[in-house]
Scaffold this active site. Structure first.
Site, PDB file in Angstrom:
ATOM      1  N   GLY A 421       7.753  39.296   2.159  1.00 37.51           N
ATOM      2  CA  GLY A 421       7.779  41.008   1.965  1.00 37.51           C
ATOM      3  C   GLY A 421       8.226  40.908   0.594  1.00 37.51           C
ATOM      4  O   GLY A 421       8.140  42.334   0.042  1.00 37.51           O
ATOM      5  N   THR A 696      10.991  48.757   2.252  1.00 37.51           N
ATOM      6  CA  THR A 696       9.851  48.610   2.307  1.00 37.51           C
ATOM      7  C   THR A 696       9.107  47.243   2.970  1.00 37.51           C
ATOM      8  O   THR A 696       7.766  46.746   2.504  1.00 37.51           O
ATOM      9  CB  THR A 696       9.093  49.474   0.947  1.00 37.51           C
ATOM     10  OG1 THR A 696       8.737  48.740  -0.285  1.00 37.51           O
ATOM     11  CG2 THR A 696       9.174  51.029   1.572  1.00 37.51           C
ATOM     12  N   CYS A 697       9.603  46.315   2.106  1.00 35.21           N
ATOM     13  CA  CYS A 697       8.716  44.652   1.581  1.00 35.21           C
ATOM     14  C   CYS A 697       8.686  43.764   2.784  1.00 35.21           C
ATOM     15  O   CYS A 697       8.383  43.619   2.900  1.00 35.21           O
ATOM     16  CB  CYS A 697       9.783  43.601   0.755  1.00 35.21           C
ATOM     17  SG  CYS A 697      11.131  43.776   1.427  1.00 35.21           S
ATOM     18  N   VAL A 698       9.928  44.617   4.331  1.00 32.07           N
ATOM     19  CA  VAL A 698       9.242  43.928   5.726  1.00 32.07           C
ATOM     20  C   VAL A 698       9.212  45.232   5.987  1.00 32.07           C
ATOM     21  O   VAL A 698       9.271  44.787   7.603  1.00 32.07           O
ATOM     22  CB  VAL A 698      10.690  43.162   5.793  1.00 32.07           C
ATOM     23  CG1 VAL A 698      10.924  41.519   4.983  1.00 32.07           C
ATOM     24  CG2 VAL A 698      11.963  43.580   5.764  1.00 32.07           C
TER      25      VAL A 698
END
Length: 713
Positions: A421, A696-698
């Site tokens: 992520g 947003t990374c995951v």
């Protein structure tokens, strides 16, 4: 008489230009073969006599003066031995020039009558043979025919007459048939002259399309062929191109058809080129029927992907990598279709095949098992430079997993372990910086589509390394299936496919230049005296101007009615290909460190944009809901029920904003939200009136448990 002249071209010779010293020996050998096979054949006297009768009023010049000169023996010494068997009268050699003399060609074309199909077929085959035997004369011959200087008919353009006649042939009836075609008709000698007309027709219309913009293409008064005719032509092209790829193992495509100089591979090449030109127009503005391009009825689509992936994997295991690309089309007809006419396969199917290719490539490298995860430290206030300094030198090793450790603005490591992520967050942040036009590496068109900065400073070595790095980063995004929120200009995407850009692409970059070139192309007056142009272009950078020659000596060469098409081509080529050439080459070098060029060729420029940035289609909330996972919530929780009710009532713009808020990209994945990795997730984030947040990374939405639907809305 026409038959006799055409027969002159049936023998296996090829004239190679003598101007290049590297080809001097080949030139002499080609002349020897020419003499041996042309001038020692039976009925020689009749053929020469016929040629003389038709050409008696033509000015003669000798295209091989070194042979015809009386001092040949003195100057060339023992090289004359090449021509000692057979002995040829030098006077006969003078007539060789007649074959490509413009006035001689006019006299032959004068025999053509619209209703005389037999003569038109023979003349077409003769012209096809000239193009194959004298490749150096091909461009000039096609230009003269395309723009009326050489015409097969006084009342019609050559392309219209050729098209009308070809449609009436047995070959056209076969190619229009929706039933599977057999291999036998391709090498059947009864079709030789019809193949000659087909080849000439394709070459001529391909040449006509090159300087034609989309407005002219769709304008019935500008395009010599009407759209229904082009649709019919594309059916012929699609059918023959498909069979020549699909059945290539059985067809000896590099062997000449008996009694001719035409090879099936020549037909395949010209049909594929023209087919791609027509498909490109259709991709920009649809004019063909739904599913027109697909050939799925010709094979079992359910097993195609599995088989083609296995075949590609088998070929990759071979040690002979150099010749693999050349062998794969003959070994695997599916790969031949996929890499050359991919649009006959549905787009979604090609995306799945692409993903399989990537997975197989990752398995072959086994980096995840045998090499440790590369760890990179990135400062939040120096994302681009840190990324460049630590990742660019990795080259193809960027295929390995990369773990990101972020350093905040106070110099402290941020908590968290990167399971993929954080790298997505880094890549998203880096591309947002690099593709911002204020950063200087990219500019945008009027439609806000990105392309490399054409200014000279962008061609400095340091800048070119940045472009190479960005190519690797985009390659990594494609490799990992991470969508990038950036839209690229079509002519830039064309470079990813190894293709050049033409007049169609110019309006988005330089509309004023485009309008000027269209005006020049259609100008009815005296181009040279009225417009006073020459073969130069003026570059303006930072308040300074410099003149650049488009061709050697261009400042002394005026643009005339005769050469204006060449000027337009050179000007467009400079603006769209030369100015950004080094930048694109650097970008592509980085890109192919991770993504095989043959994988990219499965898509056109519009499809590549979808592959990079997602599909420009309405967001399917039902699909999103079916592929969402929950943390501290259940599917039947009142908050979740209210959430999906509210979201389903959003406008399309609001839906896009929600998706971007959670995933960093406003467009859905290509094959639906089941492809999103990690899955779209909703986690309980306390209670009260606080606003939702996201990671947003995951792909995580942190949603508070709002007390009612109105508050949630």
């Amino acid at each position: 008489m026409i038959i006799l002249i055409v027969n002159l071209s049936l023998y296996p010779f090829q004239i190679i230009p003598a101007s290049d010293p590297h080809y001097a020996l080949a030139y002499e050998s080609s002349l020897k073969d020419f003499v041996k096979y042309i001038f020692t054949i039976p009925l020689l006297a009749d053929r020469i006599e016929t040629l003389e009768i038709l050409s008696s009023r033509m000015p003669l010049y000798n295209i091989i003066p070194a042979i015809a000169r009386n001092d040949w023996n003195a100057e060339q010494g023992n090289r004359l031995r090449l021509f000692e068997e057979p002995q040829i009268d030098l006077g006969i050699l003078k007539w060789i020039s007649v074959l490509i003399d413009e006035q001689h060609l006019e006299s032959i074309l004068a025999f053509a009558k619209p209703g005389n199909i037999k003569v038109l077929l023979k003349i077409s085959y003769f012209l096809t043979t000239l193009m194959i035997r004298w490749s150096s004369e091909k461009s000039g011959l096609l230009s003269k025919m395309a723009y009326g200087k050489l015409s097969i008919s006084e009342n019609k353009l050559s392309i219209n007459l050729l098209w009308e006649v070809f449609k009436s042939t047995d070959l056209a009836r076969l190619l229009s048939n929706s039933q599977p075609l057999s291999n036998s008709f391709i090498t059947d000698t009864a079709f030789v002259e019809q193949w000659g007309m087909f080849y000439l027709l394709c070459e001529l219309f391909s040449r006509i399309l090159l300087p034609m913009d989309d407005y002219e293409f769709f304008d019935g008064s500008k395009n010599p062929l009407k759209l229904p005719e082009i649709i019919e032509m594309s059916t012929y092209l699609k059918n023959i191109a498909f069979i020549l790829y699909w059945n290539s193992p059985q067809l000896k495509i590099n062997n000449v058809i008996e009694g001719s100089c035409i090879k099936p591979i020549y037909i395949r090449e010209v049909a594929t080129r023209l087919l791609k030109q027509i498909h490109a127009r259709d991709s920009r503005r649809r004019f063909t029927p739904e599913s027109h391009w697909l050939m799925t009825s010709e094979f079992d689509m359910s097993t195609f992907a599995k088989t083609v992936v296995a075949e590609e994997q088998d070929l990759e295991r071979e040690n002979d990598k150099v010749s693999m690309d050349k062998r794969q089309e003959s070994v695997s007809p599916r790969l031949g279709v996929l890499h050359n006419i991919p649009f006959v396969i549905p787009f979604d199917e090609r995306v799945r095949i692409f993903r399989h290719f990537v997975r197989n490539d990752r398995d072959r490298h086994n980096h995840a098992i045998f090499e440790p995860r590369t760890r990179v430290t990135i400062h939040r206030n120096n994302i681009f430079e840190d990324g460049f300094n630590q990742l660019n030198a990795m080259g193809f090793r960027l295929k390995n997993p990369v773990a990101i450790q972020f350093i905040d603005e106070f110099g402290m490591p941020e908590p968290g372990i990167d399971g993929g992520g954080l790298f997505k967050e880094f890549l998203t942040s880096l591309t947002r910086i690099a593709f911002n036009t204020e950063y200087g590496l990219f500019l945008s068109t009027n439609e806000q589509l990105l392309y490399p900065n054409p200014h000279s400073y962008a061609r400095l070595e340091t800048q070119l390394r940045y472009y190479e790095f960005l190519g690797r980063i985009l390659g990594k995004a494609l490799y990992e299936g991470i969508l990038v929120d950036a839209a690229f200009a079509g002519f830039f995407l064309n470079k990813w496919l190894g293709e050049r850009s033409y007049l169609d692409d110019l309006p988005s970059v330089d509309p004023e230049l485009y309008q000027g070139l269209v005006y020049l192309k259609n100008y009815k007056g005296d181009v040279e005296s009225d417009l006073s142009l020459n073969f130069t272009v003026v570059d303006n950078e930072f308040g300074k101007s410099r003149s650049i020659e488009l061709i050697p000596g261009g400042s002394d060469i005026p643009v005339t009615k005769r050469n204006r098409i060449n000027y337009i081509y050179k000007m467009v080529n400079y603006r769209l290909n030369v100015q950004i050439g080094l930048q694109c080459q650097a970008f592509f070098r980085g890109l192919i460190d991770l993504i095989e060029p043959k994988w990219l060729k499965m898509f056109n420029q519009q499809e590549l944009q979808i592959l990079v940035g997602g599909a420009y289609i309405p967001i399917n909330i039902e699909d999103l809901q079916q592929n969402t996972v929950y943390a501290d919530y259940k599917e039947d929780d009142p908050v979740i029920i209210s959430f999906w009710k509210v979201v389903s009532e959003f406008s399309e713009e609001q839906k896009q904003k929600l998706i971007k808020f959670v995933t960093s990209c406003s467009r859905p994945p290509l094959l639906g939200f089941k492809e999103l990795n990690p899955k779209f997730s909703i986690r309980r984030a306390g209670t009260g009136a606080r606003l939702p947040s996201s990671s947003t990374c995951v792909n995580l939405l942190k949603l508070p448990a709002y007390p009612d639907e109105n508050t949630l809305r």
